[in-house]
Write an enzyme that holds these catalytic residues in place. Structure first.
Site, PDB file in Angstrom:
ATOM      1  N   LYS A 164       0.836  -1.204   0.000  1.00  0.00           N
ATOM      2  CA  LYS A 164       0.000   0.000   0.000  1.00  0.00           C
ATOM      3  C   LYS A 164       0.874   1.259   0.000  1.00  0.00           C
ATOM      4  O   LYS A 164       0.644   2.194  -0.765  1.00  0.00           O
ATOM      5  CB  LYS A 164      -0.938  -0.008   1.224  1.00  0.00           C
ATOM      6  CG  LYS A 164      -2.042  -1.052   1.116  1.00  0.00           C
ATOM      7  CD  LYS A 164      -2.850  -1.214   2.407  1.00  0.00           C
ATOM      8  CE  LYS A 164      -3.886  -2.324   2.230  1.00  0.00           C
ATOM      9  NZ  LYS A 164      -4.694  -2.595   3.433  1.00  0.00           N
ATOM     10  N   GLN A 187      -4.425  -1.276   9.719  1.00  0.00           N
ATOM     11  CA  GLN A 187      -4.489  -2.607   9.108  1.00  0.00           C
ATOM     12  C   GLN A 187      -5.149  -3.604  10.057  1.00  0.00           C
ATOM     13  O   GLN A 187      -4.809  -3.673  11.240  1.00  0.00           O
ATOM     14  CB  GLN A 187      -3.062  -3.058   8.731  1.00  0.00           C
ATOM     15  CG  GLN A 187      -3.006  -4.356   7.955  1.00  0.00           C
ATOM     16  CD  GLN A 187      -3.636  -4.278   6.556  1.00  0.00           C
ATOM     17  OE1 GLN A 187      -3.737  -3.205   5.962  1.00  0.00           O
ATOM     18  NE2 GLN A 187      -4.093  -5.406   6.050  1.00  0.00           N
ATOM     19  N   ASP A 237     -10.669   3.545   4.351  1.00  0.00           N
ATOM     20  CA  ASP A 237     -11.155   2.165   4.225  1.00  0.00           C
ATOM     21  C   ASP A 237     -12.677   2.133   4.059  1.00  0.00           C
ATOM     22  O   ASP A 237     -13.230   1.109   3.646  1.00  0.00           O
ATOM     23  CB  ASP A 237     -10.820   1.367   5.496  1.00  0.00           C
ATOM     24  CG  ASP A 237      -9.517   0.593   5.395  1.00  0.00           C
ATOM     25  OD1 ASP A 237      -9.223   0.088   4.298  1.00  0.00           O
ATOM     26  OD2 ASP A 237      -8.831   0.478   6.425  1.00  0.00           O
TER      27      ASP A 237
END
Ligand code: GUN
Length: 286
Positions: free
Chosen positions: A54, A98, A121
């Site tokens: 990422k 995460q 997200d």
């Protein structure tokens, strides 16, 4: 018959180039570089690979990115304090924690601590609610990327039978909402679904996101269906395998995403899109 392979790597490359162009324009016109902070708690090996990818993708697109690694025994208060500081940092437009988190931490509390406008997200309860009520702001990256793939392939969704296998907050539930809003008739299956094969065989569009390697086989697929495999499972052979048994599925499906090279690269590309859009919305609010 052998299905068309859906090339997620190629689609993601093109999207990332679009983000790089738009980010350069934002910098030139407004002096703003979209910034993403990625927080990784602990040392889960798969998560380490994901966050590295990422951050690397951000750098390649000219975005600002910060990777913060926190020890596995980080307390909830310490993590919330980091998120609070990032919420107030004007150079950061997106915050990603995460998952999964170590078991002593509450992912719900951590996600709700992220400012909704920085929740790239799309997991915050306010973004989930906006999506559910048909007013999407930040859409979770994996289902968002899958919708982009279906659009790029001109897959008809209005009136289509769509079956989603796996009802997670990250993929299955938002995927079902997006397909529903596109006019599909949606069946959302879970680990207790009876006769999963019968459900899957009705699908014109089948999305599988369970984390169970090879769960869906060719005999569970309607001939010609579009099959989207979200699974990324490391096999005993050291290779990556999807939740769909590719060898049998490719003989029946009309189109299918490979693993690797299907959904995975699109998820990362959509994270860049969400970070860019968060920066653009920030400017519009200023
Ligand atoms: N773990 C697996 N997928 C994801 C994702 O899309 N976002 C975050 N934050 N964690 C994940």
């Amino acid at each position: 018959m052998s299905a068309t392979l859906i090339n997620g790597t190629e689609m993601a490359r093109s999207l990332r180039a679009d983000v790089a162009r738009a980010a350069a324009e934002l910098r030139q016109r407004h002096g703003v570089t979209p910034g993403l902070a990625v927080l990784l708690v602990g040392d889960d090996p798969a998560s380490q690979v994901y966050v590295r990818n990422k951050v690397k993708a951000c750098e390649e697109a000219g975005l600002h990115s910060v990777l913060e690694r926190l020890p596995a025994d980080t307390t909830q208060d310490a993590l919330l304090a980091r998120i609070d500081a990032l919420n107030r940092d004007p150079a950061i437009h997106g915050i990603l924690v995460q998952l999964p988190l170590p078991p002593h931490l509450s992912s719900h509390l951590v996600i709700e601590a992220i400012a909704p406008e920085k929740d790239v997200d799309g997991f915050h309860i306010s973004n989930a609610g906006l999506l559910m009520t048909g007013q999407p702001q930040v859409v979770p990256c994996t289902p968002y990327g899958i919708m982009k793939m279906l659009q790029a392939l001109d897959v008809p969704l209005r009136g289509a039978e769509a079956v989603v296998v796996g009802a997670s907050n990250i993929v299955g539930k938002p995927m079902a909402m997006l397909l529903l809003q596109a006019g599909a008739t949606v069946t959302l299956c879970n680990s207790k679904t009876r006769d999963l094969g019968a459900q899957c065989r009705r699908a014109d569009v089948l999305v599988v996101a369970t984390g169970k390697p090879g769960l869906v086989r060719g005999d569970m697929i309607k001939p010609g269906a579009v099959v989207i495999d979200v699974g990324i499972n490391r096999g005993a052979d050291g290779k990556l395998h999807g939740d769909v048994d590719f060898a049998s599925a490719v003989e029946v499906a009309g189109a299918i995403t490979p693993v690797p090279g299907g959904v995975g690269p699109m998820t990362i590309a959509m994270l860049l899109v969400n970070t860019l859009e968060a920066a653009q919305r920030g400017l519009a609010r200023a």
